[in-house]
Design a protein around this motif. Structure first.
Motif, short mmCIF file in Angstrom:
data_model
loop_
_atom_site.label_atom_id
_atom_site.label_comp_id
_atom_site.label_asym_id
_atom_site.label_seq_id
_atom_site.Cartn_x
_atom_site.Cartn_y
_atom_site.Cartn_z
N ALA A 179 55.63 39.40 56.92
CA ALA A 179 54.60 38.68 57.67
C ALA A 179 53.43 39.59 58.04
O ALA A 179 52.29 39.14 58.10
N ALA A 180 53.73 40.83 58.30
CA ALA A 180 52.68 41.77 58.74
C ALA A 180 52.35 42.79 57.65
O ALA A 180 52.03 43.94 57.93
N LYS A 181 52.39 42.33 56.41
CA LYS A 181 52.18 43.23 55.27
C LYS A 181 50.83 43.94 55.34
O LYS A 181 50.75 45.16 55.17
N ASN A 206 47.63 48.81 56.58
CA ASN A 206 46.58 49.53 57.30
C ASN A 206 47.17 50.64 58.18
O ASN A 206 46.60 51.73 58.29
N PHE A 207 48.30 50.35 58.81
CA PHE A 207 48.94 51.33 59.68
C PHE A 207 49.33 52.57 58.89
O PHE A 207 49.03 53.70 59.28
N PHE A 208 49.99 52.37 57.74
CA PHE A 208 50.42 53.53 56.96
C PHE A 208 49.25 54.24 56.29
O PHE A 208 49.28 55.45 56.10
N ILE A 267 45.86 59.07 56.42
CA ILE A 267 44.57 59.72 56.65
C ILE A 267 44.68 60.76 57.75
O ILE A 267 44.11 61.85 57.66
N MET A 268 45.44 60.44 58.80
CA MET A 268 45.58 61.40 59.90
C MET A 268 46.38 62.63 59.49
O MET A 268 46.09 63.74 59.92
N GLY A 294 41.44 55.87 63.29
CA GLY A 294 42.54 55.36 64.10
C GLY A 294 43.70 54.94 63.23
O GLY A 294 43.70 55.11 62.00
N TRP A 295 44.72 54.37 63.87
CA TRP A 295 45.90 53.94 63.15
C TRP A 295 45.63 52.75 62.24
O TRP A 295 46.14 52.68 61.13
#
Length: 187
Positions: free
Chosen positions: A133-135, A140-142, A147-148, A173-174
């Motif tokens: 559901a949150a693919k 984006n999170f990963f 990037i960080m 950001g994350w």
């Protein structure tokens, strides 16, 4: 204080409070075993102290982990002259805390006699459903995490996106990376 590294100071600080709690917990267990009034509840008392012992062990482990993270962050900043994003370290600590407390919760339920196999299976199925559901959000999170850690770009770098937009990286950001265009628009 006389050692070259601060690691031992951090570890001693991590053990200070849990050590006293552990001694108190052991003393309470020994005292409860001596009370004849608690003999009929011996099995329940033992389970109670196993639960408290599990909570104590998790508390100690997380204190040690967080102190090691703090030491490593300070080490990188002092000796490697590398800027470490504090929110990255804080988020890593929070993720590890949630995972460890979740495992401890399942162990405690198992110790209390509950069947946890159904709970673990439903958490696995629920995790897959949430991931599907949150693919996009997880993607984006990963990507932000990558990037960080890898640092292919930094704040102040000039970038041009495949969509044609271009500008200077203002914040990483994350979930998002903010880019300031020449016209002072924020993407």
């Amino acid at each position: 204080k006389d050692t070259e590294t601060l690691l031992d100071d951090y570890l001693l600080d991590a053990f200070s409070v849990p050590l006293y709690l552990g001694i108190f917990l052991v003393a309470m267990y020994i005292a409860s075993r001596q009370l004849t009034a608690l003999e009929p509840f011996g099995n329940d008392v033992k389970k109670f102290f196993v639960v408290l012992g599990t909570i104590w062990a998790v508390f100690l482990a997380l204190r040690i982990f967080k102190k090691l993270l703090a030491w490593y962050q300070e080490y990188l900043m002092r000796f490697q002259k590398e800027k470490v994003e504090s929110h990255l370290v804080k988020t890593l600590g929070q993720v590890v805390s949630v995972v460890v407390w979740g495992i401890a919760f399942v162990l405690i339920l198992d110790q209390m006699g509950y069947n946890v196999s159904a709970l673990i299976a439903s958490m696995g199925i629920g995790g897959v459903a949430v991931a599907l559901a949150a693919k996009d959000t997880l993607s984006n999170f990963f990507a932000g995490f990558y990037i960080m850690l890898d640092k292919p770009l930094r704040v102040g770098d000039y970038v041009k996106l495949s969509s044609g937009e271009e500008g200077f990286v203002e914040e990483i950001g994350w979930r998002t990376t903010k880019i300031r265009q020449w016209a002072n628009n924020l993407i």
